[in-house]
Design a protein around this motif. Structure first.
Motif, PDB file in Angstrom:
ATOM      1  N   GLU A  45       0.832  -1.142  -0.060  1.00 22.75           N
ATOM      2  CA  GLU A  45       0.054   0.032   0.034  1.00 22.75           C
ATOM      3  C   GLU A  45       0.671   1.362  -0.091  1.00 22.75           C
ATOM      4  OE1 GLU A  45      -3.144   0.336   3.096  1.00 22.75           O
ATOM      5  OE2 GLU A  45      -3.656  -1.782   2.624  1.00 22.75           O
ATOM      6  N   SER A  76      -1.694  -0.865  -4.104  1.00 23.05           N
ATOM      7  CA  SER A  76      -3.026  -0.320  -3.828  1.00 23.05           C
ATOM      8  C   SER A  76      -2.641   0.892  -3.053  1.00 23.05           C
ATOM      9  CB  SER A  76      -3.559  -1.608  -2.757  1.00 23.05           C
ATOM     10  OG  SER A  76      -3.634  -2.658  -3.319  1.00 23.05           O
ATOM     11  N   ARG A 111      -4.471   3.831  -0.564  1.00 22.13           N
ATOM     12  CA  ARG A 111      -5.618   4.281   0.507  1.00 22.13           C
ATOM     13  C   ARG A 111      -5.261   5.591   0.965  1.00 22.13           C
ATOM     14  NH1 ARG A 111      -8.169   0.661   4.046  1.00 22.13           N
ATOM     15  NH2 ARG A 111      -6.688  -0.997   3.244  1.00 22.13           N
TER      16      ARG A 111
END
Length: 436
Positions: A178, A216, A218
């Protein structure tokens, strides 16, 4: 994902400015109805999951505070005129003020009045989150116009057990590794600090959702300090997945970009941001880490120690308008917002493409001609440069140097090096190195 094109800068800047204008009147704090309203507006733009944590919950060394809401506040003179009026500006009330109804002489009232004498026409922004107190903010000019006498004081607020809220927009990539970008949502009518951060993150999420990525991402929309502490306390199992982090603040003012390094100081995020800023060829500043500022200090605390930097335009406290009524809609510029968005997009794209590789034919230089690689880059004005990029990537793909290292050593553009790596992968001459 590609950075914002030159032709898209104006619409993107206009969209962000419009979102800021919509959010500007809301009285936000670290808890309460203003946070709820702000998150609901963000949810109309991008998919956001809202998380809640109850007042009184222990989060590391902190306790989630009571929820604050305010309906009205004023100071009236003896003629009944509202000379300080929350409905005229939500900055007039010290944020998190406890309720009060009283009649006070001026000398007693002055103990609860805050001004900015250096800028006598501006209203300052003050808070009392963790101390039971009350107060009003007003311009120095307005204070000097107050005459002796008694004043009616009202703060119609509530402090009660409730919830602290934050929002998360999670955009999955092809891996579970992430990148986290955090922006704070707790300030009332302050445009640069930090509605600009919210607007850039919303627009960035739209770009990310339209592209395929390795990482990813966030995006956290959190109350400052207490929000990041709450998030870290309730997401400890997720921390090992976080490879890079940025705090997005002060992104709409006309100043140059500043990057505050992570506590690691030589982390990949530090190297990438510095490379992107340098490659843009515009004035910028790189600053060492210090344990004071925004939420990078929580993500970089020694027990957490994540590689989190802070990428802003003018840093906190370095523009006169900071935490005053002059941080208004006129202070931010759509072109500055668009430039900030473009920079964030470039940083994320570089992170996504940057990695270390292994040369699968390391015993002397592989014959590129028989594989058609020279032909693959032929016919372009920069053919020789592209051929050099292939050679640089092959020579330094030893598992220890990533593409950013190679771009720096060669003096070639990162995108050129990354394109060369893609070409070599397609001809089975390169493979990703295992991360250690």
């Amino acid at each position: 994902m590609s950075a914002v094109s030159a032709t898209d800068k104006e619409p993107a800047g206009a969209r962000m400015a419009a979102l800021i204008e919509r959010l500007f009147p809301i009285c936000r704090s670290i808890t309460g109805p203003g946070v709820v309203e702000t998150l609901e507006i963000i949810r109309q733009e991008i998919p956001v999951t809202i998380h809640r944590i109850a007042s009184g919950t222990q989060i590391f060394d902190w306790t989630v505070p009571q929820e604050w809401s305010i309906r009205d506040a004023y100071v009236k003179d003896e003629k009944g005129n509202r000379i300080i009026d929350f409905k005229a500006s939500n900055l007039h009330v010290v944020n998190y003020s406890r309720p009060i109804r009283a009649t006070l002489p001026l000398n007693a009232l002055k103990l609860h009045l805050h001004t900015d004498p250096a800028h006598p026409a501006w209203i300052p922004y003050r808070t009392t989150y963790y101390k039971a107190d009350w107060g009003f903010c007003l311009s120095q000019n307005a204070l000097e116009a107050m005459s002796e006498g008694t004043y009616e004081v009202l703060i119609d607020s509530t402090l009660s057990d409730g919830e602290l809220l934050w929002g998360e927009c999670f955009i999955p990539g092809t891996t579970t590794d992430e990148i986290v970008i955090s922006t704070h949502i707790c300030h009332p009518s302050l445009a640069n600090d930090n509605l600009s951060g919210i607007a850039v993150c919303v627009e960035l999420a739209k770009l990310l959702m339209a592209a395929q990525r390795r990482y990813s991402v966030r995006l956290l929309f959190i109350p400052g300090t207490i929000g990041s502490i709450a998030w870290l306390s309730t997401n400890r199992e997720r921390l090992s997945r976080i490879r890079h982090g940025l705090v997005a603040v002060n992104l709409g003012d006309p100043g140059m970009l500043h990057y505050k390094k992570s506590r690691h100081e030589t982390a990949e995020i530090d190297r990438v941001v510095e490379h992107v800023l340098k490659s843009a060829g515009q004035p910028h500043s790189i600053m060492a880490f210090a344990p004071y500022g925004y939420d990078e200090r929580q993500f970089s605390s020694p027990g957490i120690n994540l590689p989190f930097g802070c990428l802003s335009r003018t840093p906190y406290g370095r523009f006169a308008e900071y935490h005053t009524s002059a941080d208004n809609l006129d202070f931010i510029k759509p072109e500055a917002l668009a430039h900030s968005l473009n920079t964030y997009a470039s940083v994320l794209e570089t992170l996504d493409r940057n990695r270390a590789f292994l040369n699968l034919s390391p015993m002397c230089e592989p014959q590129l001609g028989k594989r058609g690689l020279y032909d693959a880059v032929g016919g372009k004005s920069d053919t020789k440069i592209r051929q050099m990029a292939l050679l640089w990537v092959l020579n330094y793909s030893d598992g220890r140097h990533d593409l950013l290292d190679i771009a720096t050593k060669s003096g070639l553009a990162f995108d050129l090096i990354a394109d060369a790596a893609d070409l070599l992968i397609g001809h089975d001459l390169l493979a990703p190195a295992q991360r250690t």
